[in-house]
Each structure stands twice: as C-alpha cells, then as structure tokens.
Write an enzyme that holds these catalytic residues in place. Structure first.
Site, short mmCIF file in Angstrom:
data_model
loop_
_atom_site.label_atom_id
_atom_site.label_comp_id
_atom_site.label_asym_id
_atom_site.label_seq_id
_atom_site.Cartn_x
_atom_site.Cartn_y
_atom_site.Cartn_z
N GLN A 201 0.83 -1.22 0.00
CA GLN A 201 0.00 0.00 0.00
C GLN A 201 0.86 1.26 0.00
OE1 GLN A 201 -0.52 -2.66 1.95
NE2 GLN A 201 -2.65 -2.89 2.57
N ASP A 242 -5.48 1.30 12.63
CA ASP A 242 -6.72 0.59 12.31
C ASP A 242 -7.57 0.38 13.55
OD1 ASP A 242 -6.36 -0.35 9.31
OD2 ASP A 242 -4.44 -0.34 10.33
N ASN A 252 -1.71 -1.23 13.75
CA ASN A 252 -1.60 -0.68 12.38
C ASN A 252 -0.97 -1.75 11.50
OD1 ASN A 252 -1.91 1.66 10.62
ND2 ASN A 252 0.32 1.76 10.57
N LYS A 253 -0.82 -1.44 10.23
CA LYS A 253 -0.32 -2.40 9.25
C LYS A 253 0.97 -3.07 9.72
CE LYS A 253 -2.02 -3.31 6.16
NZ LYS A 253 -2.94 -4.49 6.08
O1 MRU Z 1 -5.22 -3.54 5.10
P1 MRU Z 1 -5.53 -2.09 4.87
O2 MRU Z 1 -4.90 -1.50 3.65
O3 MRU Z 1 -7.00 -1.77 5.00
O4 MRU Z 1 -4.80 -1.46 6.11
C1 MRU Z 1 -5.11 -0.29 6.63
C2 MRU Z 1 -4.01 0.63 6.40
O5 MRU Z 1 -3.89 1.16 5.31
C3 MRU Z 1 -3.06 0.94 7.41
O6 MRU Z 1 -2.88 0.07 8.42
C4 MRU Z 1 -3.16 2.40 7.76
O7 MRU Z 1 -1.95 2.79 8.24
C5 MRU Z 1 -4.25 2.69 8.73
S1 MRU Z 1 -5.74 3.08 7.95
C6 MRU Z 1 -5.94 4.70 8.48
#
Ligand code: MRU
Length: 365
Positions: A201, A242, A252-253
């Site tokens: 991403q 998240d 978070n990711k």
């Molecule tokens: O799996 P995704 O792409 O939905 O993950 C979410 C994200 O893009 C990240 O974790 C992001 O940093 C937080 S969303 C504000």
C-alpha cells in the site's frame, strides 16, 4: 483530492442517490478505475477483497452498505443481518463496527418506511464528518512537522508506513493529512514511504497520492527505516491506525511495531494519527485483545506489477511449495508512541489523556 482535473472523494453516490461508487484501490497505481456497488452484499465484498480499504474508508463504506441494506429490507431483522455481514467483512479496523453500530442505533428509533432516507442521510453525515475530522488531524499534525525541523537541514524528513492518506479515508487521510497541510503551507517536507509488503500500500497508494500532490517522496524497502533513523535521516514518523485501545496501544499495518522500536532506539518522535472512531473504548490491552487479520498466503508468495508492454501481471516470488504466513497488522504498545494526533488535538497515548480529550460520550458509543 483532484484526479486529472476532477474533484474526487473515495466514496460517493450516483445521481439516482441509491448506488455507491468507489475508487477500485486494487487497480492503483497503474489504473484509475471506479466501481459501482449496488447492494449491501457488494459493499461487504468490496471491503473484504480490498476494493476499498483503510480504517476510516471501511467505516464510511459500511455506513453506505447499511443504507443499501435499509433500501433492500428496512426491518429490524434485515438491518441486523446486513450489519452482521458487513461487520464480518474484515476483523481488525474497528471503524467498521463503529459505523455499523452508529447506523443501527440511528435507524432503531425510526419507523421502517422512513429508514432508507434516514440511512442515506446518516451515511452522508458519517462521510462528511470523516472529511472534517481528517482535515482537523492535518492541522494539529502540521505543528508537529514544523517543530521537528532541524536547524541547518534543508528539508523535514517524515517516515510513514502503509497508506494513511486520502485513499484510506473519505478525503485527506490521517497520517498524510499533516503532510499535505505542511506541504501546502510551504514547508520543505520529504516523505520516506515504506513499501509495506505484502500488498504494498505504501509503494502503490501512498507514492501515487504524494506524486499527485507534488510532495517530494522516496519509496524505500520495508527494512530501510531503521538504517535511516540511525543516520539522522528521519526527523519524525507519522503512521495511521486501524484500531487503538483506550490505553493508547495502536494496531496498524504489519511492520509498524518495528519502526516504532527503531524510532525509540534512535530518539525519533513516533506519532500516530487517528480519528476518534478508531479508538476501541471497550478494550485496554491491544496485544491481548485486538484481532489480527490473517490473509491469503498468495499475497506473500506473489506480486503484481506492470510489464514492459504496460500489462499488469502477477508473478510468483517464492519457491513452489514453500508455505507463507500473512499477518495483516501488529500492535505498537503505547509506551513506544510519542503522541496521538486526533481531531481534537495532540495527546499522550494514555487512558487518562484520551479520556480527558474525548470525555464520556465517545466511550459509551
Ligand atoms: O489492510 P488495509 O490496507 O486496510 O490497512 C489499513 C491501512 O492502510 C493501514 O494500516 C493504515 O496505516 C491505517 S488506515 C488509516
């Protein structure tokens, strides 16, 4: 956001006011395509297959999914069923549950005949609020970027992970909103963009967004951040979230935790930007209580990109038969977070500070 001279949000209604349009994020950065979602099931599928993604946008999408559900079957049982289906589309981002519960609460007090119109109005409010909230995060966060400026350095280096820009929200984004504000104010901001394997991403979405805004940036392999921090080449980190807990742990990711560890070791401030809809007030200990999504192994074993003929192709990276694991998120404990950037201001990542900022009404929600 402006794309090819046209203003876009990441989600909008068609002219008839019923169907929902979104940007198909699976096609970026090589193709800009939109998708029309005509049922609550189609919205749940779009969340699950990541046509739409990012915590705030998942929330707004779920709200419109509930609006479609109210048009399909406005009974209590119908809304209950649709809510369960939408909530189960992805497990980690709490904005999904937050939006479905808000829609259910709102519609619960309205007679069946009035529910479709009320549902579309409430979903629009959720989307509009998200834009305002992210803009406010941007204003608060911009001050932190200004403060991080080092005398004698000709640019301010921010490291970010994954995509927490326009595309993760309805507009502006969370972690990138302060960067857009800083850039528009003329600050010499440069962004190190973690590629963010396995779905990339960062390389695909964050780099695309920053390029369109003209923000100087450099895509780096995921393991590069620690090295850059050791050599004074990162002034601050800003990431999204998240789900955060009431005590300030942040999910978070995957890979965020390692950046927070490196930041702690090197004295680089580590900020997390998030709307209050991302705080799960019901839980305290993020490591024990946040469900971590596990996705298909093929996201790790394969990779997609443009070939020399301009065709998007998917190729295998790993040996046939090597098993792969795909954990989508990790938890950064509050002690590694310098501060949270919220729509109401910047605060330490602690229960007392979050409660001081948000009081009781959000905690009850
Ligand atoms: O799996 P995704 O792409 O939905 O993950 C979410 C994200 O893009 C990240 O974790 C992001 O940093 C937080 S969303 C504000």
């Amino acid at each position: 956001m402006r794309i090819d001279g046209r203003d876009f949000r990441t989600i909008w209604l068609d002219e008839g006011g019923r169907d929902v349009w979104v940007i198909d994020q699976r096609r970026l950065p090589h193709r800009f395509e939109t998708a029309r979602l005509t049922s609550s099931q189609a919205v749940a599928d779009a969340i699950a297959d990541m046509t739409v993604r990012g915590a705030p946008l998942i929330g707004a999408s779920a709200a419109y999914g509930m609006a479609l559900a109210a048009a399909e079957d406005p009974t209590d049982a119908g809304l209950e069923r649709a809510g369960r289906m939408l909530e189960s589309a992805r497990p980690t981002a709490v904005n999904l549950r937050w939006a479905v519960e808000r829609m259910r609460r709102h519609l619960g007090g309205i007679a069946e005949a009035g529910r479709p119109a009320a549902a579309y109005a409430e979903a629009a409010r959720i989307a509009d609020e998200d834009v305002a909230v992210c803009e406010s995060i941007g204003r608060h966060g911009r001050r932190l970027i200004e403060q991080a400026r080092k005398p004698g350095k000709d640019r301010i280096d921010v490291l970010t992970h994954c995509n927490a820009g326009w595309l993760c929200a309805v507009d502006w984004g969370t972690a990138l909103a302060p960067i857009y504000e800083a850039h528009r104010a003329g600050l010499p901001v440069h962004v190190w963009v973690d590629e963010t394997r396995p779905r990339n991403q960062g390389a695909s979405l964050t780099a695309w967004e920053l390029a369109r805004e003209g923000v100087p940036h450099t895509v780096i392999a995921d393991n590069t951040g620690g090295h850059l921090m050791q050599h004074g080449r990162v002034d601050l980190c800003i990431v999204g979230a998240d789900r955060a807990t009431r005590q300030g742990d942040v999910c978070n990711k995957i890979g965020t935790y390692l950046k927070a560890l490196a930041a702690e070791d090197t004295g680089v401030p580590f900020y997390v930007a998030l709307p209050s809809s991302t705080v799960d007030w019901r839980i305290g200990d993020g490591l024990a209580e946040i469900p971590i999504e596990e996705r298909g192994a093929e996201e790790v074993t394969h990779i997609s990109g443009l070939d020399a003929e301009g065709e998007v192709r998917t190729v295998r990276l790993t040996p046939e038969g090597s098993p792969a694991a795909n954990y989508g998120f990790d938890v950064t404990p509050a002690r590694l977070v310098t501060a949270l950037i919220t729509e109401r201001g910047v605060c330490p990542a602690s229960e007392a500070d979050l409660i001081a900022l948000f009081g009781g009404e959000e905690r009850a929600a």
